[in-house]
Write an enzyme that holds these catalytic residues in place. Structure first.
Site, PDB file in Angstrom:
ATOM      1  N   SER A 173       0.684  -1.186   0.015  1.00 13.86           N
ATOM      2  CA  SER A 173       0.042   0.019  -0.045  1.00 13.86           C
ATOM      3  C   SER A 173       0.896   1.400   0.046  1.00 13.86           C
ATOM      4  O   SER A 173       1.814   1.349   0.624  1.00 13.86           O
ATOM      5  CB  SER A 173      -1.014  -0.058   1.203  1.00 13.86           C
ATOM      6  N   HIS A 199      -3.269   0.580  -5.032  1.00 11.34           N
ATOM      7  CA  HIS A 199      -2.813  -0.753  -5.383  1.00 11.34           C
ATOM      8  C   HIS A 199      -3.145  -0.632  -7.105  1.00 11.34           C
ATOM      9  O   HIS A 199      -4.425  -0.819  -7.295  1.00 11.34           O
ATOM     10  CB  HIS A 199      -3.377  -1.823  -4.922  1.00 11.34           C
ATOM     11  N   HIS A 252      -5.440  -9.144  -1.957  1.00 11.28           N
ATOM     12  CA  HIS A 252      -5.682  -9.255  -0.725  1.00 11.28           C
ATOM     13  C   HIS A 252      -6.729 -10.409  -0.355  1.00 11.28           C
ATOM     14  O   HIS A 252      -7.655 -10.376  -1.148  1.00 11.28           O
ATOM     15  CB  HIS A 252      -6.032  -7.989   0.370  1.00 11.28           C
ATOM     16  N   TYR A 262      -8.969  -9.852   2.005  1.00  9.13           N
ATOM     17  CA  TYR A 262     -10.347  -9.046   2.193  1.00  9.13           C
ATOM     18  C   TYR A 262     -10.877  -8.382   1.008  1.00  9.13           C
ATOM     19  O   TYR A 262     -12.081  -8.023   1.224  1.00  9.13           O
ATOM     20  CB  TYR A 262      -9.790  -7.876   3.248  1.00  9.13           C
ATOM     21  N   GLU A 263     -10.252  -8.805  -0.105  1.00  6.14           N
ATOM     22  CA  GLU A 263     -11.073  -8.201  -1.325  1.00  6.14           C
ATOM     23  C   GLU A 263     -12.157  -9.350  -1.785  1.00  6.14           C
ATOM     24  O   GLU A 263     -12.956  -9.069  -2.766  1.00  6.14           O
ATOM     25  CB  GLU A 263     -10.136  -7.796  -2.551  1.00  6.14           C
ATOM     26  N   ALA A 320       2.568  -2.371   3.848  1.00  4.16           N
ATOM     27  CA  ALA A 320       2.166  -1.331   5.081  1.00  4.16           C
ATOM     28  C   ALA A 320       1.798  -1.866   6.256  1.00  4.16           C
ATOM     29  O   ALA A 320       1.160  -2.927   6.077  1.00  4.16           O
ATOM     30  CB  ALA A 320       1.172  -0.126   4.486  1.00  4.16           C
ATOM     31  N   MET A 361      -2.334  -6.649   6.778  1.00  2.00           N
ATOM     32  CA  MET A 361      -3.379  -7.618   6.455  1.00  2.00           C
ATOM     33  C   MET A 361      -2.965  -8.282   4.710  1.00  2.00           C
ATOM     34  O   MET A 361      -3.755  -8.576   3.955  1.00  2.00           O
ATOM     35  CB  MET A 361      -4.479  -6.546   5.694  1.00  2.00           C
ATOM     36  N   SER A 362      -1.473  -8.480   4.853  1.00  2.28           N
ATOM     37  CA  SER A 362      -1.093  -9.366   3.546  1.00  2.28           C
ATOM     38  C   SER A 362       0.343  -9.976   3.936  1.00  2.28           C
ATOM     39  O   SER A 362       0.485 -10.438   5.165  1.00  2.28           O
ATOM     40  CB  SER A 362      -0.484  -8.092   2.690  1.00  2.28           C
ATOM     41  N   ASN A 386       1.917   3.717  10.475  1.00  2.00           N
ATOM     42  CA  ASN A 386       1.014   4.402  11.454  1.00  2.00           C
ATOM     43  C   ASN A 386       1.063   3.325  12.901  1.00  2.00           C
ATOM     44  O   ASN A 386       1.722   2.304  12.758  1.00  2.00           O
ATOM     45  CB  ASN A 386      -0.365   4.119  11.299  1.00  2.00           C
ATOM     46  N   HIS A 396      -6.883   4.841   6.372  1.00  3.92           N
ATOM     47  CA  HIS A 396      -6.383   4.234   5.283  1.00  3.92           C
ATOM     48  C   HIS A 396      -5.409   5.678   4.656  1.00  3.92           C
ATOM     49  O   HIS A 396      -4.672   5.403   4.094  1.00  3.92           O
ATOM     50  CB  HIS A 396      -7.218   3.675   4.295  1.00  3.92           C
TER      51      HIS A 396
HETATM   52  N1  HPA Z   1      -3.329  -2.623  10.919  1.00  3.32           N
HETATM   53  C1  HPA Z   1      -3.483  -3.526   9.889  1.00  3.32           C
HETATM   54  N2  HPA Z   1      -3.010  -3.268   8.884  1.00  3.32           N
HETATM   55  C2  HPA Z   1      -2.343  -2.116   8.400  1.00  3.32           C
HETATM   56  C3  HPA Z   1      -2.205  -1.348   9.477  1.00  3.32           C
HETATM   57  C4  HPA Z   1      -2.655  -1.440  10.740  1.00  3.32           C
HETATM   58  O1  HPA Z   1      -2.791  -0.557  11.902  1.00  3.32           O
HETATM   59  N3  HPA Z   1      -1.525  -0.262   8.990  1.00  3.32           N
HETATM   60  C5  HPA Z   1      -1.229  -0.390   7.528  1.00  3.32           C
HETATM   61  N4  HPA Z   1      -1.782  -1.621   7.334  1.00  3.32           N
END
Ligand code: HPA
Length: 287
Positions: free
Chosen positions: A40, A71, A93, A95-96, A123, A224-225, A248, A262
């Site tokens: 990401s 993406h 992903h 989740y898609e 990310a 998430m990947s 983050n 996001h």
């Molecule tokens: N949690 C899950 N996935 C992420 C995060 C997060 O804080 N930041 C970027 N991808």
């Protein structure tokens, strides 16, 4: 469990990519490309790839299309730091709504294209209290929460053409690649932290209780990947290097003023692209 892809499907996709790149004068049969997946906000990194052939995912047989914002959804084959790379500009992903088999389809196609080393970027949210947004973390190991819950791309009949039924994950992220990354970071004076990446399905970010739990069980970053791709790559005999951008700091307090978004993830990703590009190029030069 029914598998939808056999060797024929993986080979059809690989043949398509080989033919398309050959049209542009790049012969993948003569080189061992290095696989690269851009997470990401890291799309712009692909701009550093020279003599590039860009193939939209939707044109490649059996590839799923990337629907996540940030993406791009293209396979870029070209030269980076003097090495031939096959880079996914954007990933697919769980989740898609795709299956674990679908999201890892490109990894086996890379194996058919001769990829032996795979660099995974992502990310991630920082859990380790010493991590700050904008830091990089070398993935030393992972926690596969989705796998523990019964969703693993290696489930179903084993594809012996790729690897063994019970692959070891002890050396999933081998030391020689981690060493190359640490040495490259030192040379560039880029701080590269090290830690354990926890894989959750998403798409929601974690609750404060989940953040505290993940930290307690030994995770340093959450995302998430990456883990499904690493599993399929290791199964297929590839060497994997993983680098997370801590976009983050995960929030562990119920009444925190801010919340994870996001936009924040993409924005931090965008800011660190030049540094990450330099780091990846230095790593490519070493391996
Ligand atoms: N949690 C899950 N996935 C992420 C995060 C997060 O804080 N930041 C970027 N991808």
């Amino acid at each position: 469990m029914t598998l939808h892809f056999g060797l024929e499907e993986y080979d059809r996709a690989a043949d398509f990519v080989r033919a398309r790149t050959e049209q542009q004068g790049i012969s993948l049969s003569e080189r061992r490309p290095i696989g690269l997946i851009l997470g990401s906000g890291l799309n712009p990194l692909a701009e550093a790839i020279e003599e590039a052939v860009a193939i939209p995912f939707e044109e490649i047989p059996h590839f799923s299309t990337s629907t996540a914002p940030g993406h791009e959804g293209r396979l870029i084959v070209g030269q980076l730091a003097g090495k031939t790379v096959a880079a996914m500009q954007g990933r697919i992903h769980l989740y898609e709504g795709y299956s674990a088999e679908e999201i890892t389809f490109p990894i086996r196609v890379m194996q058919r294209l001769g990829v032996e080393t795979l660099i995974l970027t992502n990310a991630a949210g920082g859990l380790n209290s010493s991590f700050r947004a904008g830091d990089f973390m070398l993935i030393e190991d992972h926690l596969n929460f989705v796998g523990m819950a019964g969703h693993n791309p290696l489930m179903g009949p084993n594809m012996d053409a790729f690897g063994t039924r019970f692959p070891s994950m002890t050396h999933a992220y081998p030391r020689f690649l981690r060493k190359a990354a640490l040495e490259s970071a030192r040379e560039l004076e880029v701080t590269l932290r090290q830690g354990v990446y926890a894989f959750l399905a998403g798409p929601n970010f974690e609750t404060p209780a989940e953040v505290r739990y993940l930290r307690q069980v030994g995770a340093d970053a959450v995302g998430m990947s990456t883990v499904p791709e690493a599993l399929v790559a290791v199964h297929a005999g590839m060497k994997v290097l993983g680098i997370s951008t801590i976009t983050n700091v995960a929030i562990d307090q119920l009444d925190a003023e801010s919340e994870t978004s996001h936009e924040e993830v993409l924005e931090t990703g965008r800011i660190v692209v030049p540094q990450l590009t330099a780091l990846l190029m230095a790593i490519l030069e070493r391996i």
